[in-house]
Design a protein around this motif. Structure first.
Motif, PDB file in Angstrom:
ATOM      1  N   VAL A 119       0.853  -1.194   0.000  1.00 47.83           N
ATOM      2  CA  VAL A 119       0.000   0.000   0.000  1.00 47.83           C
ATOM      3  C   VAL A 119       0.887   1.241   0.000  1.00 47.83           C
ATOM      4  O   VAL A 119       1.739   1.396   0.879  1.00 47.83           O
ATOM      5  CB  VAL A 119      -0.908   0.021   1.247  1.00 47.83           C
ATOM      6  N   THR A 120       0.715   2.100  -0.974  1.00 49.26           N
ATOM      7  CA  THR A 120       1.504   3.338  -1.025  1.00 49.26           C
ATOM      8  C   THR A 120       0.587   4.551  -0.995  1.00 49.26           C
ATOM      9  O   THR A 120      -0.304   4.696  -1.833  1.00 49.26           O
ATOM     10  CB  THR A 120       2.378   3.378  -2.302  1.00 49.26           C
ATOM     11  N   VAL A 149      -4.072   6.570  -2.935  1.00 49.49           N
ATOM     12  CA  VAL A 149      -3.465   5.405  -2.295  1.00 49.49           C
ATOM     13  C   VAL A 149      -3.456   4.256  -3.299  1.00 49.49           C
ATOM     14  O   VAL A 149      -4.499   3.870  -3.833  1.00 49.49           O
ATOM     15  CB  VAL A 149      -4.234   4.998  -1.014  1.00 49.49           C
ATOM     16  N   GLU A 150      -2.258   3.748  -3.577  1.00 42.09           N
ATOM     17  CA  GLU A 150      -2.145   2.601  -4.487  1.00 42.09           C
ATOM     18  C   GLU A 150      -2.099   1.317  -3.684  1.00 42.09           C
ATOM     19  O   GLU A 150      -1.351   1.226  -2.704  1.00 42.09           O
ATOM     20  CB  GLU A 150      -0.856   2.696  -5.298  1.00 42.09           C
ATOM     21  N   VAL A 151      -2.880   0.352  -4.087  1.00 42.87           N
ATOM     22  CA  VAL A 151      -2.907  -0.932  -3.384  1.00 42.87           C
ATOM     23  C   VAL A 151      -2.584  -2.022  -4.402  1.00 42.87           C
ATOM     24  O   VAL A 151      -3.319  -2.221  -5.372  1.00 42.87           O
ATOM     25  CB  VAL A 151      -4.294  -1.211  -2.754  1.00 42.87           C
ATOM     26  N   LYS A 152      -1.475  -2.700  -4.157  1.00 42.14           N
ATOM     27  CA  LYS A 152      -1.063  -3.757  -5.085  1.00 42.14           C
ATOM     28  C   LYS A 152      -1.124  -5.103  -4.375  1.00 42.14           C
ATOM     29  O   LYS A 152      -0.558  -5.259  -3.290  1.00 42.14           O
ATOM     30  CB  LYS A 152       0.351  -3.482  -5.586  1.00 42.14           C
TER      31      LYS A 152
END
Lengths: 141, 141
Positions: A77-78, A92-95
């Motif tokens: 999570v970034t 918010v990026e969730v990979k």
């Protein structure tokens, strides 16, 4: 309506300490560089860990119901912020990184969509504008 | 733009585990009642602890600059949600309880206002609508 309460108390420096719902101690602190002791979690990263843990529960459960055999799942999570105040995590990026047996990309996409779009409380809190109500009390020493 | 990343991996059940920026282990889990083991923090409470720790740092620092002699500070954060999905924390109450020497209510009010309205990243993230971008990858086992 339901609600959840978390309490912390100041423990010197800029350190705050509390006890979680299941009885685990939690400490927040900041970098040595900015005058902290790094003795606990960064408050801001707790939002990101909260999001990972929350969507993780959903995705694992939904995929189990969809009879997908997940062997491992890593969630990265970034949170992105501006350089000037106010600095919310505006994006918010969730990979999600899976390993498993014959995993179906369509079902995986659907599970993630259900979590982020509906079930995960932390995702919803980030996406929707919320209201903060403050109050204070000065007690005799 | 700056960013912060948090990673967690699934550790059986609905338990997720990661390592914080300062090297502390963090575990999330859910209630026994809903199939968890209560072995870590509830993901949703991490948002509330993050808010307490974040505004706590600000308030302690601002009041120090204002030469207020705070002896103790307790922060109680309550997140309210609807009963039906989606269930974000639509309203969050933050109560600050101080003891100290000749504390000035006006300065205390001002310190809280500065934190919640400007400096505290977690408060800002709750108050402002954010965007979540998801992606996934299926790796060979």
């Amino acid at each position: 309506m339901s609600s959840l309460t978390a309490k912390m108390h100041w423990n010197g420096g800029v350190k705050f300490e509390g006890t979680s719902a299941f009885g685990h101690k939690i400490v927040t602190d900041t970098t040595r560089q900015s005058g902290g002791e790094e003795s606990g979690y960064k408050p801001s990263e707790l939002v990101l860990f909260g999001l990972a843990g929350c969507t993780g529960i959903d995705v694992v459960r939904i995929l189990e119901k969809m009879q997908q055999k997940v062997h491992s799942l890593e969630i990265e999570v970034t949170g992105h912020q501006n350089d000037d105040y106010p600095k919310p995590f505006h994006t918010v990026e969730v990979k999600y990184i899976f390993t498993g047996e014959d995993l179906d990309p369509e079902r995986i996409g659907r599970a993630i969509e259900l979590s982020e779009g509906k079930y995960c409380l932390v995702s919803q809190t980030i996406q929707q504008p919320g209201k903060i109500i403050t109050s204070f009390e000065i007690k005799p020493a």
